[in-house]
Each structure stands twice: as structure tokens, then as C-alpha cells.
Write a protein that holds these residues in place. Structure first.
Motif, PDB file in Angstrom:
ATOM      1  N   ALA A   1      -1.056 -11.933  -4.629  1.00 44.71           N
ATOM      2  CA  ALA A   1       0.124 -12.032  -3.760  1.00 44.71           C
ATOM      3  C   ALA A   1      -0.184 -12.711  -2.434  1.00 44.71           C
ATOM      4  O   ALA A   1       0.690 -13.338  -1.827  1.00 44.71           O
ATOM      5  CB  ALA A   1       0.707 -10.645  -3.515  1.00 44.71           C
ATOM      6  N   THR A   2      -1.419 -12.586  -1.975  1.00 53.38           N
ATOM      7  CA  THR A   2      -1.776 -13.162  -0.669  1.00 53.38           C
ATOM      8  C   THR A   2      -2.152 -14.632  -0.755  1.00 53.38           C
ATOM      9  O   THR A   2      -2.229 -15.308   0.277  1.00 53.38           O
ATOM     10  CB  THR A   2      -2.961 -12.401  -0.046  1.00 53.38           C
ATOM     11  OG1 THR A   2      -4.156 -12.651  -0.813  1.00 53.38           O
ATOM     12  CG2 THR A   2      -2.699 -10.911   0.015  1.00 53.38           C
ATOM     13  N   ALA A   3      -2.399 -15.133  -1.968  1.00 60.84           N
ATOM     14  CA  ALA A   3      -3.032 -16.442  -2.121  1.00 60.84           C
ATOM     15  C   ALA A   3      -2.075 -17.570  -2.480  1.00 60.84           C
ATOM     16  O   ALA A   3      -2.522 -18.692  -2.720  1.00 60.84           O
ATOM     17  CB  ALA A   3      -4.142 -16.359  -3.172  1.00 60.84           C
ATOM     18  N   GLY A   4      -0.785 -17.291  -2.521  1.00 70.83           N
ATOM     19  CA  GLY A   4       0.169 -18.329  -2.857  1.00 70.83           C
ATOM     20  C   GLY A   4       0.893 -18.873  -1.633  1.00 70.83           C
ATOM     21  O   GLY A   4       1.203 -18.129  -0.708  1.00 70.83           O
TER      22      GLY A   4
ATOM     23  N   THR B   1      -6.450 -20.885  -3.655  1.00 72.80           N
ATOM     24  CA  THR B   1      -5.059 -20.718  -3.239  1.00 72.80           C
ATOM     25  C   THR B   1      -4.178 -21.459  -4.237  1.00 72.80           C
ATOM     26  O   THR B   1      -4.652 -22.348  -4.957  1.00 72.80           O
ATOM     27  CB  THR B   1      -4.808 -21.263  -1.826  1.00 72.80           C
ATOM     28  OG1 THR B   1      -5.192 -22.647  -1.783  1.00 72.80           O
ATOM     29  CG2 THR B   1      -5.596 -20.490  -0.783  1.00 72.80           C
ATOM     30  N   GLY B   2      -2.910 -21.082  -4.287  1.00 75.65           N
ATOM     31  CA  GLY B   2      -2.004 -21.709  -5.231  1.00 75.65           C
ATOM     32  C   GLY B   2      -0.721 -22.181  -4.570  1.00 75.65           C
ATOM     33  O   GLY B   2      -0.348 -21.711  -3.493  1.00 75.65           O
ATOM     34  N   ASP B   3      -0.047 -23.122  -5.225  1.00 74.64           N
ATOM     35  CA  ASP B   3       1.277 -23.531  -4.764  1.00 74.64           C
ATOM     36  C   ASP B   3       2.261 -22.374  -4.924  1.00 74.64           C
ATOM     37  O   ASP B   3       3.120 -22.152  -4.075  1.00 74.64           O
ATOM     38  CB  ASP B   3       1.755 -24.746  -5.556  1.00 74.64           C
ATOM     39  CG  ASP B   3       0.840 -25.942  -5.375  1.00 74.64           C
ATOM     40  OD1 ASP B   3       0.792 -26.479  -4.253  1.00 74.64           O
ATOM     41  OD2 ASP B   3       0.165 -26.318  -6.344  1.00 74.64           O
ATOM     42  N   PHE B   4       2.121 -21.652  -6.037  1.00 74.66           N
ATOM     43  CA  PHE B   4       2.922 -20.460  -6.305  1.00 74.66           C
ATOM     44  C   PHE B   4       2.005 -19.313  -6.694  1.00 74.66           C
ATOM     45  O   PHE B   4       0.962 -19.527  -7.328  1.00 74.66           O
ATOM     46  CB  PHE B   4       3.901 -20.693  -7.463  1.00 74.66           C
ATOM     47  CG  PHE B   4       5.225 -21.278  -7.055  1.00 74.66           C
ATOM     48  CD1 PHE B   4       6.379 -20.504  -7.078  1.00 74.66           C
ATOM     49  CD2 PHE B   4       5.327 -22.602  -6.656  1.00 74.66           C
ATOM     50  CE1 PHE B   4       7.604 -21.042  -6.715  1.00 74.66           C
ATOM     51  CE2 PHE B   4       6.540 -23.149  -6.290  1.00 74.66           C
ATOM     52  CZ  PHE B   4       7.695 -22.366  -6.312  1.00 74.66           C
ATOM     53  N   ALA B   5       2.386 -18.095  -6.336  1.00 76.33           N
ATOM     54  CA  ALA B   5       1.790 -16.885  -6.894  1.00 76.33           C
ATOM     55  C   ALA B   5       2.921 -16.089  -7.517  1.00 76.33           C
ATOM     56  O   ALA B   5       3.977 -15.903  -6.892  1.00 76.33           O
ATOM     57  CB  ALA B   5       1.090 -16.064  -5.817  1.00 76.33           C
TER      58      ALA B   5
END
Length: 236
Positions: A182-185, A151-155
Motif C-alpha cells: 500500500a505504501t509503494a504505489g 515502487t509501482g505506478d499502481f498498488a
């Protein structure tokens, strides 16, 4: 931006909140479907110490490659070096922390992260350096290794069309990693070629529902070709 309306008017507003040492997941494959203007905004902000998750790192003077000369990327999780000579140089010299990940595994890491699945087992990489230090188990007589989700802080994403509620449609191969990323940020920012009113997109054609999207901005794009081969023939 108010209520369900996800539209922002400037790239500064689109990338508001991004700071040093964050993790950024970027959609795209090569130079296809990359959020090129969002990347330029990161470069202009001078954000550093980033952990970047992307299939590759663009080319030397375009896409994510723009972030390499100023050492804005601390670590990159990617599938291949591609056509980026500076990426290769920094990796080989030890200046850049690189975690090369099989392409399908990288895609599944993003998908799992977006779905709230912390880890999964895969046969990809068993018996190679990819498996080093990872939990290994056997299912139905076959060996598998444990891969953690991402996961990321931003995607940062590139789509073709969006409505003001953030529902997205991708065009052809530009779909690539974008729907997964798009789902992982925690904050997902999308730049698009066209923004339409809610209800104008056919629900059956929406690839990413707006629930995953926080900000949408309309931009113009260079759409550079990474490699072009021309074949000419002459007749007698």
C-alpha cells in the motif's frame, strides 16, 4: 470522490489511469487477502505489458493467474510459482520474464520503496544466484548484497475495513503483504468489505493510514481456498 473522501463507486473508476507497460504492485499471499475484483478489472481492460510485483501469481483461473492466458504480464517479480501451472509453463518456456526474489527481501523492497529508501543491504541470497550482478559488501565480518527498492505506478490492495478517508484495517493473515504494498504505489487502490464513516475506526487499530491511499471501493468476495485437506477419523 472529493476532498478527503477516497471512495469510488465503480471498478472502472478505481483503476482509471492504468495503461499498458505500467508496474503494478499487488498485495496478498497465495489467495489470502488478494484484491480479486481489481485484478478482474485489469483483465477486462485488456491492459498488457505489465510488470507485476507480488508474492506469487494466484492460481490458473483465479487471482493474478487470470492475467497470464492473454499475456497481460510481461515481467513478474515474485517469491514463488505456487500452484499456478500456467505461470510455471510460461516461465520455463521463456515466454514470461520472471525475477524470483526471497520472500523477506521482496517485502523489504516494498517497504523501502514506500519509505523513500532507494536500496538496502541484506545477507539473504549471498553465495547464490540471487547475488549475481549485485554489489556486495562486508559489515562486521559478514557478507551482504545490495537490493534496490520497488515502487509501482499502481498498488492494488485488499483490506477488511476502511473509512471514507482511506484509513485501513486488515483481518488476520490477510494483512500479509498488503500494508507494505500500500505504501509503494504512486496510486494506491484498495477494495474492502466494509466502509465506515471517519471516526468509527479505533485509531489504535488502523494498520495503514489514509495518507497512503488514493481510492477505496467496497466489493464482494469469493474468498476461495487455495488448498484444503480434510482428515476424517472413524471410531470403533
Amino acid at each position: 470522490m472529493a476532498g478527503f473522501n477516497k471512495v469510488v463507486n465503480t471498478y472502472e473508476e478505481a483503476m482509471s489511469g492504468l495503461t499498458d507497460n505500467m508496474t503494478v504492485i499487488a498485495g496478498g499471499f497465495g489467495l489470502c487477502g488478494i484484491p480479486e475484483n481489481l485484478i478482474k478489472e485489469i483483465e477486462s481492460k485488456g491492459i498488457k505489458g505489465l510488470t507485476l510485483v507480488s508474492n506469487n501469481c494466484g492460481v490458473d483461473d483465479f487471482g493474478l493467474g487470470l492475467l497470464l492466458p492473454k499475456r497481460q504480464i510481461k515481467k513478474i517479480i515474485a517469491s514463488y510459482v505456487g500452484e499456478n501451472a500456467e505461470f510455471e509453463r510460461q516461465m520455463m518456456s521463456g515466454e514470461l520474464d520472471v525475477e524470483l526474489t526471497p520472500q523477506g527481501t521482496l517485502a523489504e523492497k516494498m517497504r523501502a520503496g514506500g519509505a523513500g529508501i532507494p536500496a538496502f543491504y541484506t545477507a539473504t541470497g549471498v553465495g547464490t544466484l540471487v547475488a549475481a550482478g549485485k554489489d556486495q559488501r562486508q559489515f562486521n565480518g559478514r557478507d551482504y548484497i545490495l537490493e534496490e527498492a520497488i515502487t509501482g505506478d499502481f498498488a492494488i490492495i485488499k483490506a477488511w475495513k476502511a473509512d471514507k478517508f482511506g484509513n485501513l484495517v486488515y483481518r488476520k493473515t490477510a494483512r500479509n503483504f498488503n500494508p507494505l504494498a500500500a505504501t509503494a504505489g504512486k496510486i494506491t487502490v484498495v477494495e474492502v468489505e466494509e466502509i465506515v464513516e471517519p471516526g468509527e475506526l479505533d485509531p489504535d487499530e488502523i494498520h495503514t493510514p489514509g495518507i497512503y491511499v488514493n481510492r477505496v471501493i467496497q466489493g464482494t468476495f469469493e474468498k476461495r481456498i487455495e488448498q484444503r485437506t480434510i482428515c476424517t477419523t472413524t471410531g470403533e
